[in-house]
Design an enzyme around this catalytic site. Structure first.
Site, PDB file in Angstrom:
ATOM      1  N   GLU A 325     -49.914 -51.423  11.506  1.00  0.00           N
ATOM      2  CA  GLU A 325     -48.393 -50.854  11.553  1.00  0.00           C
ATOM      3  C   GLU A 325     -48.402 -50.314  10.094  1.00  0.00           C
ATOM      4  O   GLU A 325     -47.404 -50.492   9.404  1.00  0.00           O
ATOM      5  CB  GLU A 325     -47.593 -51.938  11.463  1.00  0.00           C
ATOM      6  N   GLU A 431     -51.342 -56.702  22.040  1.00  0.00           N
ATOM      7  CA  GLU A 431     -50.202 -57.606  21.987  1.00  0.00           C
ATOM      8  C   GLU A 431     -49.300 -57.620  23.154  1.00  0.00           C
ATOM      9  O   GLU A 431     -48.131 -57.467  23.062  1.00  0.00           O
ATOM     10  CB  GLU A 431     -49.549 -57.520  20.690  1.00  0.00           C
TER      11      GLU A 431
HETATM   12  O1  9MR Z   1     -46.275 -63.562  16.752  1.00  0.00           O
HETATM   13  C1  9MR Z   1     -46.040 -63.580  15.389  1.00  0.00           C
HETATM   14  C2  9MR Z   1     -44.926 -64.429  14.866  1.00  0.00           C
HETATM   15  O2  9MR Z   1     -45.153 -65.691  15.062  1.00  0.00           O
HETATM   16  C3  9MR Z   1     -44.341 -64.182  13.556  1.00  0.00           C
HETATM   17  O3  9MR Z   1     -43.277 -64.912  13.256  1.00  0.00           O
HETATM   18  C4  9MR Z   1     -44.301 -62.511  13.066  1.00  0.00           C
HETATM   19  C5  9MR Z   1     -44.093 -62.346  11.887  1.00  0.00           C
HETATM   20  O4  9MR Z   1     -44.653 -61.361  11.352  1.00  0.00           O
HETATM   21  O5  9MR Z   1     -45.627 -61.926  13.576  1.00  0.00           O
HETATM   22  C6  9MR Z   1     -45.844 -62.081  15.074  1.00  0.00           C
HETATM   23  O6  9MR Z   1     -46.896 -61.521  15.272  1.00  0.00           O
HETATM   24  C7  9MR Z   1     -46.810 -59.756  15.230  1.00  0.00           C
HETATM   25  C8  9MR Z   1     -48.184 -59.327  15.092  1.00  0.00           C
HETATM   26  O7  9MR Z   1     -48.778 -60.026  13.982  1.00  0.00           O
HETATM   27  C9  9MR Z   1     -48.107 -57.852  14.734  1.00  0.00           C
HETATM   28  N1  9MR Z   1     -47.370 -57.120  15.739  1.00  0.00           N
HETATM   29  C10 9MR Z   1     -46.053 -57.675  15.932  1.00  0.00           C
HETATM   30  C11 9MR Z   1     -45.893 -59.122  16.372  1.00  0.00           C
HETATM   31  C12 9MR Z   1     -44.825 -59.744  17.022  1.00  0.00           C
HETATM   32  O8  9MR Z   1     -43.998 -59.648  15.822  1.00  0.00           O
END
Ligand code: 9MR
Length: 505
Positions: A325, A431
């Site tokens: 990102e 994802e």
């Molecule tokens: O699934 C993840 C969630 O448990 C966390 O709270 C969140 C915080 O940053 O991150 C989520 O995973 C993210 C992933 O690392 C990157 N792409 C977006 C995902 C969903 O937010």
């Protein structure tokens, strides 16, 4: 094809004939019983003290000279599970003595301690200690009863109790496995969090469907970077980095023992990265480090991670999101971040260079991002990926694909997949999930259609598509749980979306 069709028919037949269940729930407990002897209690860290069972069937400890001279017992606790603890203690030597139930837990050969329950016991009175403990990511647990202000008193205890609510029950239909349906095309996987990774029944359920897993949070810098130890190491050398793996070990162990691949997520990200990483001596009150120190830290961080994984889990982690990102939604340029501020415009390129240097041969390195289907952002991502291709450090592009039934359109998704496929890079969907506004039949159907349509596109690019991973298994555990985005419902039952994905394969 014929083989797949046969497997499918067989699976459908099984579906009609039975269900298999994955126990999610099991009361697990222990109550001490000294009628036959020590009941596996032993003298731990005891100096010359000793333990014995009294005529009243209590456990007596005598001859102590330190607070931690105590009777202990091994308990096979399940990380992630909460336990209620209680014990009755009595001492007759001091007006008042403070007692504790403590745990000595071990991870990677290192023992550490927590105090869990407390009470002051008046002379001669049976006193109850109660407390709770959520078992952390450790592989050995010894519970013991000690004092905190009475190192040399004798004491006895009885009715040591431990109760835990292990896992909720999963009953799921005997359904075809996505990993088998798609076996000839690409790996099929999911994200898994620490809590899930410590629940064997859940993991067995996941492993029945998926052959690649990404730790949802446990390989992000806020999990892997050991700030406390790094701070200590930085006194001598401010580029030094210490890492820790305790929260991802359960997943890695399961993966190693069950032939599951792991996708690493993520080395460099603007989110979930301790601010201290960017400061002198890992102290946020001190100035930011220089670009050189930061790059040396990143080099050490990546080397430590890759070396540990290669040594303890060779071949398990097959690929990494090196940077996640980095592109801004609005400008299509690099987003504002500490990495940009401290290292500068080339931080993505440097991260890939470093990752390439330390990654074992065969481990694929990806740039990962969301909203690739939206043209402005897509252009920014594309330019960045082209730069990395020119440096020869990137293997592939990862589409996150956090979608909604209304947006983006399937045409937009297809166009973005085509554009990145034309680079010749490997591709993965990292994802995937699709939200709906309400859990109704109409929306579930629309969601299923969209899943099916996306899978058809991905199948068209199977030559380059290495893996497709959903971001979680059941709706109730999703990061977007209120919008029911996944393939299984909160009861672990396959949704229409599951069948659409299965049928598309
Ligand atoms: O699934 C993840 C969630 O448990 C966390 O709270 C969140 C915080 O940053 O991150 C989520 O995973 C993210 C992933 O690392 C990157 N792409 C977006 C995902 C969903 O937010």
């Amino acid at each position: 094809m014929l083989k797949r069709l046969t497997a499918w028919l067989l699976a459908m037949a099984l579906l009609l004939t039975g269900v298999c269940s994955f126990a999610r729930e099991e009361e697990m407990g222990y109550k001490s019983d000294f009628s036959e002897g020590l009941d596996e209690w032993y003298a731990r860290s005891m100096g010359n003290a000793s333990i014995s069972v009294t005529e009243d069937k209590t456990l007596l400890t005598v001859g102590r000279t330190d607070n931690w001279h105590s009777p202990g017992r091994d308990f096979p606790l399940q990380p992630g599970t909460t336990y209620e603890l209680s014990v009755e203690v009595r001492q007759t030597q001091k007006d008042e003595a403070r007692f504790m139930i403590s745990v000595a837990h071990t991870a990677g050969g290192t023992e550490s301690y927590e105090n869990l329950a407390f009470a002051n016991a008046q002379k001669g009175e049976w006193t109850t200690l109660t407390g709770t403990y959520m078992a952390g990511p450790y592989d050995r647990f010894v519970l013991y009863v000690e004092t905190s202000n009475a190192p040399d008193i004798d004491f006895e205890f009885r009715n040591f109790e431990m109760r835990g609510q292990m896992q909720e029950s999963i009953e799921t239909a005997d359904i075809p496995a996505l990993k088998e349906i798609y076996a000839d095309l690409f790996d099929f996987g999911t994200a898994v969090t620490f809590r899930e990774s410590t629940n064997r029944q859940m993991m067995n359920f996941y492993a029945s469907q998926f052959n690649i897993m990404t730790p949802g949070n446990e390989m992000k810098p806020d999990s892997l970077l050991d700030v406390t130890t790094s701070k200590i190491k930085s006194i001598k050398d401010d580029t030094a980095v210490a890492v820790k793996f305790n929260s991802v070990v359960p997943l890695l162990e399961y993966a190693k023992n069950n032939g599951i691949k792991v996708h690493g997520h993520v080395l460099v990200w603007h989110n979930q990265t301790p601010e201290a990483f960017f400061h002198e001596h890992y102290n946020t009150s001190l100035p930011l480090v220089t670009r050189e120190v930061m790059l040396a830290r990143l080099d050490n961080y990546v080397r430590e991670i890759m070396t540990y994984l290669d040594k303890k889990y060779p071949g398990v982690v097959v690929s990494w999101d090196v940077v996640n990102e980095a592109i801004d939604d609005n400008t299509g340029k690099l987003r504002d971040s500490m990495w940009l501020k401290v290292v500068g415009e080339d931080f993505v390129a440097r991260a890939f260079e470093i990752a390439r240097k330390h990654a074992p041969e065969g481990v694929d390195l990806y740039y990962n991002d969301y909203n690739t289907a939206i043209i402005g952002k897509q252009n920014g991502i594309y330019e960045l990926v082209e730069e990395l291709m020119a440096e020869g450090t990137i293997d592939g592009y990862g589409f996150q694909m956090h979608h909604d039934i209304k947006f983006p359109s399937v045409q937009q998704i297809e166009a973005s997949v085509k554009r990145f496929a034309d680079t010749g890079l490997k591709l993965r969907v990292s994802e995937l999930d699709i939200t709906i506004p309400e859990n109704t039949e109409v929306y579930l159907k629309r969601q299923a259609e969209m899943y099916g349509e996306i899978m058809k596109i991905l199948i068209d690019y199977a030559d380059q598509m290495v893996a497709v991973q959903v971001w979680g298994v059941t709706d109730d555990l999703s990061w977007r749980a209120s919008q029911y985005p996944l393939l299984f419902d909160g009861e672990s039952q396959p949704k229409p979306a599951f069948w659409a994905v299965a049928e598309a394969g």
